[in-house]
Design an enzyme around this catalytic site. Structure first.
Site, PDB file in Angstrom:
ATOM      1  N   ASP A 104       0.828  -1.211   0.000  1.00 31.49           N
ATOM      2  CA  ASP A 104       0.000   0.000   0.000  1.00 31.49           C
ATOM      3  C   ASP A 104       0.862   1.260   0.000  1.00 31.49           C
ATOM      4  O   ASP A 104       2.032   1.242   0.401  1.00 31.49           O
ATOM      5  CB  ASP A 104      -0.951   0.005   1.189  1.00 31.49           C
ATOM      6  CG  ASP A 104      -0.228  -0.048   2.539  1.00 31.49           C
ATOM      7  OD1 ASP A 104       0.780  -0.774   2.637  1.00 31.49           O
ATOM      8  OD2 ASP A 104      -0.661   0.635   3.485  1.00 31.49           O
ATOM      9  N   GLU A 168       0.235  -1.207   5.782  1.00 31.29           N
ATOM     10  CA  GLU A 168       1.286  -0.626   6.623  1.00 31.29           C
ATOM     11  C   GLU A 168       1.045   0.850   6.868  1.00 31.29           C
ATOM     12  O   GLU A 168       1.278   1.361   7.983  1.00 31.29           O
ATOM     13  CB  GLU A 168       2.660  -0.829   5.973  1.00 31.29           C
ATOM     14  CG  GLU A 168       3.849  -0.485   6.884  1.00 31.29           C
ATOM     15  CD  GLU A 168       4.240   0.982   6.885  1.00 31.29           C
ATOM     16  OE1 GLU A 168       4.981   1.418   7.788  1.00 31.29           O
ATOM     17  OE2 GLU A 168       3.790   1.735   5.969  1.00 31.29           O
TER      18      GLU A 168
END
Length: 448
Positions: A104, A168
């Site tokens: 991400d 994350e």
């Protein structure tokens, strides 16, 4: 010298030129393919709040197939795939190596970029894209380094795992945290893990052995509402401003230590106000002749494992939000800098940790340099693995590169990207060939 000799010399020279051209052409084509794969990954929009995780997962799985790696797709939370790849070692009893990266990226403001953030445009050798530094580069560099090692017929002694995790950038709770707490991770028997670091503006790579832990604090002040013209003590706004001023002085003292070179950024407590909420709304904005009965402010606090976290909490209770001033506080998130045994959460970076010496040796062998070991100024997924007692090192091989993670016009120079692959090739070869005994190795030997 006769004509025949000259002709033979000319023939040899021609062959040499051809060989040099052939090598140059072959290397150029190979490098172009490597960069193209990186661009393809960068073009996948995995920005929050709606990351396209499945497209990223399919791309990673296709790369794993081309490398003949074992694959596993895990969804601890629906529609948030974690991709786990495996390159089996010759001695599966030895603790394994984990190479972690997240898929991400943070949101973008496209109109503030000079190039579209998901087109991976190359301009003067720089690859512009969200995730080019944080941290799609590292994930692909792992795979490209493995591609080179496999091409050279290298066989790892230790098993190598490569994980591509979600979320994350929003705390890692549905990604790395659940992964580190799972039976799947326990069965991997990880002895060392690598995760992300930061770019370096000079030619020294940066190595991180710990990180600051977040304490997201909200302070709330209350008081009796009053006319906008009235002066009286203990209004909500005045009490909150006293707290903000106290926080500001503390922040300045920490920043002064950094400016004076006494401590690095990762060694001090950082405090930044991230929101201020007060006032009575009206159809045209806010009521101007009414002092509000409530006011609150939010602070992003980051605490290094070398700081006294308990002392900081006392400061918050007694100085920043004392009940005597009608103040309360809460933590939206609070992560301890200590493990379950009360010890600071960090990875040894001295002679007691053979992995650290192997990493430094591999970087030297790749003819690169590194600076003093550091504490990462923010938080990464590595913290979840350190909590499990696994040594974790933060490292992103980006030298001579401005730090642009989460910034507009994030980029990574393609030559730096290619150099990083070479560095990882040396690191993986050193780690995967290592016969050094770690604590886990000793425990296995005793069991046998």
């Amino acid at each position: 010298m006769n004509v025949g000799c000259w002709r033979r010399i000319e023939s040899l020279m021609a062959m040499s030129y051809f060989f040099i051209f052939f090598v140059f052409f072959t290397c150029t084509v190979a490098d172009d393919s490597i960069v193209s794969r990186f661009q393809e990954y960068l073009k996948i929009n995995t920005a929050h709040p709606s990351p396209n995780y499945h497209e990223a997962a399919n791309f990673i799985l296709s790369q794993a197939k081309s490398l003949s790696l074992e694959t596993q797709t895990i969804e601890f939370v629906k529609n948030k795939p974690l991709i786990l790849l495996k390159w089996s070692g010759k001695n599966p009893n030895l603790p394994s190596i984990l190479l972690n990266s997240h898929t991400d990226v943070v949101p973008v403001e496209p109109h503030k970029w000079s190039h579209p953030p998901f087109e991976a445009t190359i301009d003067q050798g720089n690859i512009y894209a969200r995730g080019s530094q944080d941290m799609k580069c590292v994930g692909l560099q792992y795979l490209e380094a493995i591609r080179r090692l496999k091409a050279s017929n290298f066989e790892p002694l230790r098993t190598i795992y490569i994980s591509f995790v979600p979320d994350e950038e929003i705390g890692g709770h549905d990604g790395a945290e659940k992964f580190a707490s799972s039976n799947i991770f326990d069965e991997m028997n990880v002895g060392i893990m690598l995760d992300e670091g930061l770019a370096s503006p000079d030619d020294n790579y940066r190595l991180f052995y710990a990180e600051r832990c977040p304490m997201w604090l909200v302070i709330k002040a209350t008081g009796a509402p009053g006319h906008g013209a009235k002066l009286y003590d203990n209004t909500a706004m005045e009490n909150l401003f006293k707290s903000i001023e106290s926080v500001r002085r503390f922040r300045a003292s920490q920043l002064d230590l950094v400016k004076a070179g006494v401590k690095s950024e990762g060694e001090v407590v950082s405090v930044n106000m991230v929101f201020l909420k007060a006032g009575t709304p009206s159809p045209t904005g806010f009521v101007m002749n009414l002092q509000p009965s409530e006011a609150q402010a939010g602070f992003d606090i980051r605490v290094p494992p070398v700081a006294d976290q308990a002392s900081l909490e006392r400061r918050i209770a007694e100085e920043w939000a004392p009940a005597s001033r009608n103040m309360t506080y809460e933590f939206k998130q609070k992560v301890s800098v200590y493990d379950k045994n009360g010890k600071p959460i960090l990875t040894a970076h001295d002679g007691s940790n053979p992995w650290w010496a192997l990493l430094e040796g591999a970087i030297h062998k790749a003819n690169r340099k590194f600076g003093k070991p550091e504490i990462f100024p923010a938080s990464t997924d590595a913290r979840y693995f350190r909590l499990k007692g696994v040594p974790a090192i933060g490292f992103s091989p980006m030298a001579n590169t401005p730090i642009l993670l989460h910034d507009h016009n994030e980029f990574l120079n393609k030559e730096e990207y290619l150099k990083g692959i070479e560095v990882y090739e040396h690191i993986l070869k050193a780690f995967a060939s290592s016969h050094v005994e770690t604590k886990k190795d000793e425990a296995i030997r005793d069991e046998l």
